[in-house]
Design a protein around this motif. Sequence first.
Motif, PDB file in Angstrom:
ATOM      1  N   ARG A 124       0.850  -1.201   0.000  1.00 34.03           N
ATOM      2  CA  ARG A 124       0.000   0.000   0.000  1.00 34.03           C
ATOM      3  C   ARG A 124       0.882   1.246   0.000  1.00 34.03           C
ATOM      4  N   ARG A 125       0.265   2.321  -0.403  1.00 34.09           N
ATOM      5  CA  ARG A 125       0.920   3.635  -0.371  1.00 34.09           C
ATOM      6  C   ARG A 125       0.172   4.490   0.633  1.00 34.09           C
ATOM      7  N   GLU A 126       0.941   5.117   1.501  1.00 36.13           N
ATOM      8  CA  GLU A 126       0.361   6.013   2.489  1.00 36.13           C
ATOM      9  C   GLU A 126       0.932   7.398   2.252  1.00 36.13           C
ATOM     10  N   GLU A 127       0.551   8.318   3.066  1.00 38.12           N
ATOM     11  CA  GLU A 127       0.987   9.702   2.914  1.00 38.12           C
ATOM     12  C   GLU A 127       2.500   9.815   3.079  1.00 38.12           C
ATOM     13  N   GLY A 128       3.224   9.939   1.970  1.00 32.33           N
ATOM     14  CA  GLY A 128       4.675  10.087   2.009  1.00 32.33           C
ATOM     15  C   GLY A 128       5.421   8.804   2.310  1.00 32.33           C
ATOM     16  N   GLU A 129       4.737   7.673   2.342  1.00 28.55           N
ATOM     17  CA  GLU A 129       5.372   6.402   2.656  1.00 28.55           C
ATOM     18  C   GLU A 129       4.812   5.298   1.757  1.00 28.55           C
ATOM     19  N   VAL A 130       5.627   4.266   1.584  1.00 29.95           N
ATOM     20  CA  VAL A 130       5.210   3.091   0.814  1.00 29.95           C
ATOM     21  C   VAL A 130       5.520   1.865   1.666  1.00 29.95           C
ATOM     22  N   VAL A 131       4.580   0.915   1.687  1.00 23.32           N
ATOM     23  CA  VAL A 131       4.754  -0.319   2.458  1.00 23.32           C
ATOM     24  C   VAL A 131       4.932  -1.468   1.478  1.00 23.32           C
ATOM     25  N   PHE A 132       5.995  -2.253   1.695  1.00 24.24           N
ATOM     26  CA  PHE A 132       6.277  -3.417   0.873  1.00 24.24           C
ATOM     27  C   PHE A 132       6.062  -4.682   1.682  1.00 24.24           C
ATOM     28  N   LYS A 133       5.582  -5.701   1.023  1.00 24.49           N
ATOM     29  CA  LYS A 133       5.428  -7.014   1.647  1.00 24.49           C
ATOM     30  C   LYS A 133       6.463  -7.946   1.039  1.00 24.49           C
ATOM     31  N   PHE A 134       7.272  -8.587   1.909  1.00 25.08           N
ATOM     32  CA  PHE A 134       8.287  -9.513   1.440  1.00 25.08           C
ATOM     33  C   PHE A 134       7.636 -10.799   0.946  1.00 25.08           C
ATOM     34  N   THR A 135       8.201 -11.381  -0.124  1.00 24.91           N
ATOM     35  CA  THR A 135       7.691 -12.671  -0.581  1.00 24.91           C
ATOM     36  C   THR A 135       8.163 -13.792   0.338  1.00 24.91           C
ATOM     37  N   GLU A 136       9.343 -13.616   0.960  1.00 25.94           N
ATOM     38  CA  GLU A 136       9.844 -14.550   1.961  1.00 25.94           C
ATOM     39  C   GLU A 136      10.154 -13.745   3.218  1.00 25.94           C
ATOM     40  N   PRO A 137       9.660 -14.178   4.379  1.00 29.37           N
ATOM     41  CA  PRO A 137       9.874 -13.385   5.593  1.00 29.37           C
ATOM     42  C   PRO A 137      11.343 -13.286   5.992  1.00 29.37           C
ATOM     43  N   VAL A 138      11.653 -12.192   6.642  1.00 27.24           N
ATOM     44  CA  VAL A 138      12.998 -11.969   7.178  1.00 27.24           C
ATOM     45  C   VAL A 138      13.106 -12.767   8.470  1.00 27.24           C
ATOM     46  N   GLY A 139      14.265 -13.332   8.728  1.00 28.90           N
ATOM     47  CA  GLY A 139      14.457 -14.129   9.937  1.00 28.90           C
ATOM     48  C   GLY A 139      14.367 -13.286  11.206  1.00 28.90           C
ATOM     49  N   THR A 140      13.798 -13.886  12.241  1.00 29.96           N
ATOM     50  CA  THR A 140      13.660 -13.209  13.530  1.00 29.96           C
ATOM     51  C   THR A 140      15.030 -12.892  14.132  1.00 29.96           C
ATOM     52  N   ALA A 141      16.000 -13.759  13.920  1.00 30.39           N
ATOM     53  CA  ALA A 141      17.335 -13.539  14.478  1.00 30.39           C
ATOM     54  C   ALA A 141      17.953 -12.246  13.937  1.00 30.39           C
ATOM     55  N   ILE A 142      17.763 -11.983  12.654  1.00 30.38           N
ATOM     56  CA  ILE A 142      18.308 -10.754  12.054  1.00 30.38           C
ATOM     57  C   ILE A 142      17.643  -9.531  12.683  1.00 30.38           C
ATOM     58  N   LEU A 143      16.341  -9.605  12.871  1.00 33.47           N
ATOM     59  CA  LEU A 143      15.621  -8.470  13.461  1.00 33.47           C
ATOM     60  C   LEU A 143      16.011  -8.254  14.924  1.00 33.47           C
ATOM     61  N   MET A 144      16.245  -9.340  15.656  1.00 26.67           N
ATOM     62  CA  MET A 144      16.669  -9.200  17.051  1.00 26.67           C
ATOM     63  C   MET A 144      18.070  -8.578  17.129  1.00 26.67           C
ATOM     64  N   GLU A 145      18.959  -8.946  16.209  1.00 29.79           N
ATOM     65  CA  GLU A 145      20.284  -8.313  16.157  1.00 29.79           C
ATOM     66  C   GLU A 145      20.153  -6.822  15.843  1.00 29.79           C
ATOM     67  N   GLU A 146      19.228  -6.490  14.963  1.00 27.67           N
ATOM     68  CA  GLU A 146      19.015  -5.084  14.624  1.00 27.67           C
ATOM     69  C   GLU A 146      18.478  -4.314  15.835  1.00 27.67           C
ATOM     70  N   LYS A 147      17.583  -4.939  16.601  1.00 27.20           N
ATOM     71  CA  LYS A 147      17.086  -4.284  17.826  1.00 27.20           C
ATOM     72  C   LYS A 147      18.213  -4.059  18.826  1.00 27.20           C
ATOM     73  N   LYS A 148      19.092  -5.043  18.947  1.00 25.76           N
ATOM     74  CA  LYS A 148      20.241  -4.895  19.850  1.00 25.76           C
ATOM     75  C   LYS A 148      21.154  -3.758  19.373  1.00 25.76           C
ATOM     76  N   ALA A 149      21.408  -3.678  18.076  1.00 22.35           N
ATOM     77  CA  ALA A 149      22.256  -2.618  17.536  1.00 22.35           C
ATOM     78  C   ALA A 149      21.618  -1.252  17.753  1.00 22.35           C
TER      79      ALA A 149
END
Length: 170
Positions: A139-164
Motif C-alpha cells: 500500500r501507499r500512504e501519505e509520504g510512505e510506501v509499504v512493501f510485503k516480502f515474498t519470503e519473511p525476514v528471519g527473527t534472528a536478524i531483526l533481534m540483532e538489529e534491535k540490539k544494535a
Amino acid sequence: MNIAALVANVIQLLIILAVFFIRGLDLGPLVIFLLFLLMPIPFINFLALFFSKRPILASRAEDVDGSNGLVKREAVRVLYEEDRCPVLTVGDTAYTVRDLSEGGVRIRAGAEMPFKKKFNGDIRLLSGDHIRFKATVARREEGEVVFKFTEPVGTAILMEEKKALAAADA
C-alpha cells in the motif's frame, strides 16, 4: 472458564444419574419427576458451550483485541527514528526505512515514486547485516510506501538489529 463449565455439567449429570440409579423407585414419584426436570439442564449447557462463538480454550486476555475478539499476532518489529535508520536500495535509488518487520518494510517515499508490482531490493541494516529481498507493493500512504516480502525476514536478524539500535541509544 468453558472447561470448568464442561466439567461442572458432567459432574451434575453424573450426580443426577447416580441418585436415580442407586435409589431408583424408592425416591418416590415427586423426586423422580424433579430429577427428570433437572436432566436436560446439563445437555442445554453443553449445547450452549459448543455453539458459542468463543473457543473453549481462550487465548490470554492481553492477546485478544477487545473490540472484535481477534487474537493479535506476535511479530518482531523494529521502528526507526529520522536520524538513525537503515537504507533500502532498489536499483540505483536509496530510501530511508521507517519500520521493518518479518513480513515487510515501510519506507519514506513520495506517492509519485514508481515501483513495479514485484521487485528486488537490498536493505543495509544498522547492525551491519544486509537483507536481499523480493517484495510487492502492499500500500501507499501519505509520504510512505509499504512493501510485503515474498519470503519473511528471519527473527534472528531483526533481534540483532534491535540490539544494535539499543546499543546506539545507550
